[in-house]
Structures are given as C-alpha cells and as structure tokens.
Design a protein around this motif. Structure first.
Motif, short mmCIF file in Angstrom:
data_model
loop_
_atom_site.label_atom_id
_atom_site.label_comp_id
_atom_site.label_asym_id
_atom_site.label_seq_id
_atom_site.Cartn_x
_atom_site.Cartn_y
_atom_site.Cartn_z
N LEU A 56 0.83 -1.20 0.00
CA LEU A 56 0.00 0.00 0.00
C LEU A 56 0.86 1.25 0.00
O LEU A 56 0.59 2.21 -0.72
CB LEU A 56 -0.91 0.01 1.24
N VAL A 57 1.94 1.23 0.80
CA VAL A 57 2.84 2.38 0.86
C VAL A 57 3.49 2.60 -0.49
O VAL A 57 3.56 3.73 -0.98
CB VAL A 57 3.91 2.16 1.97
N VAL A 58 3.95 1.52 -1.12
CA VAL A 58 4.60 1.62 -2.44
C VAL A 58 3.62 2.16 -3.47
O VAL A 58 3.95 3.06 -4.26
CB VAL A 58 5.16 0.24 -2.86
N LEU A 59 2.40 1.64 -3.46
CA LEU A 59 1.38 2.08 -4.42
C LEU A 59 1.05 3.55 -4.22
O LEU A 59 0.89 4.31 -5.18
CB LEU A 59 0.11 1.24 -4.27
N THR A 60 0.94 3.96 -2.95
CA THR A 60 0.64 5.36 -2.66
C THR A 60 1.77 6.26 -3.14
O THR A 60 1.54 7.31 -3.74
CB THR A 60 0.44 5.55 -1.13
N ALA A 61 3.02 5.82 -2.90
CA ALA A 61 4.17 6.59 -3.34
C ALA A 61 4.21 6.69 -4.87
O ALA A 61 4.47 7.75 -5.43
CB ALA A 61 5.45 5.96 -2.82
N LEU A 62 3.92 5.57 -5.52
CA LEU A 62 3.89 5.56 -6.99
C LEU A 62 2.81 6.49 -7.53
O LEU A 62 3.04 7.25 -8.46
CB LEU A 62 3.67 4.14 -7.50
N GLY A 63 1.64 6.42 -6.91
CA GLY A 63 0.54 7.28 -7.33
C GLY A 63 0.88 8.74 -7.15
O GLY A 63 0.55 9.58 -7.99
N PHE A 64 1.59 9.03 -6.07
CA PHE A 64 2.00 10.41 -5.80
C PHE A 64 3.00 10.88 -6.86
O PHE A 64 2.90 11.99 -7.39
CB PHE A 64 2.61 10.50 -4.40
#
Ligand SMILES: [Zn+2]
Length: 68
Positions: A56-64
């Motif tokens: 989730l953290v990685v996906l959020t960072a990628l989305g950002f």
C-alpha cells in the motif's frame, strides 16, 4: 454473597479464523492447522498483512509520483 467465578487469565492466543478443512480455530500467525496440519490461508499469516502494508505504501508513493 455468591461466589462469582471470574477467570483470572484471559487466553493470550488470538484465534480469528477457522480451518477451511476441519473447522479447527487457527492460532493467528501459524502457517499450519493445529488439528489436521493443513496449510492455513494467507490471511492467517502475519507476513501477509506486513506485505499488504508495504504494498500500500509503495502504491501510494507511486501514485504520488505519477501525479507530479
Ligand atoms: Zn484443520
């Protein structure tokens, strides 16, 4: 005065899920059923939620990063 039986110790193991095969209550975090020794589902493992959190953290960072 009635003698109320109050348990002095609460069970320390958390049993959230049941075995899909035999219905035995699974100890949370164990990879095998305590009764029939079949493998427990992924959601009974601690590492599953750890991986989920990291994902989730990685996906959020990628989305950002994509939104920049
Ligand atoms: Zn079982």
């Amino acid at each position: 005065m009635p003698d109320l039986h109050i348990p002095s110790q609460r069970p320390r193991t958390r049993r959230l899920f049941r075995c899909a095969l035999c219905g035995h209550r699974l100890r949370f975090g164990s990879s095998q059923c305590g009764a029939c020794w079949s493998r427990t589902p992924l959601y009974n493992r601690v590492g599953f939620y750890r991986g989920l959190g990291v994902g989730l953290v990685v996906l959020t960072a990628l989305g950002f990063l994509m939104s920049l």
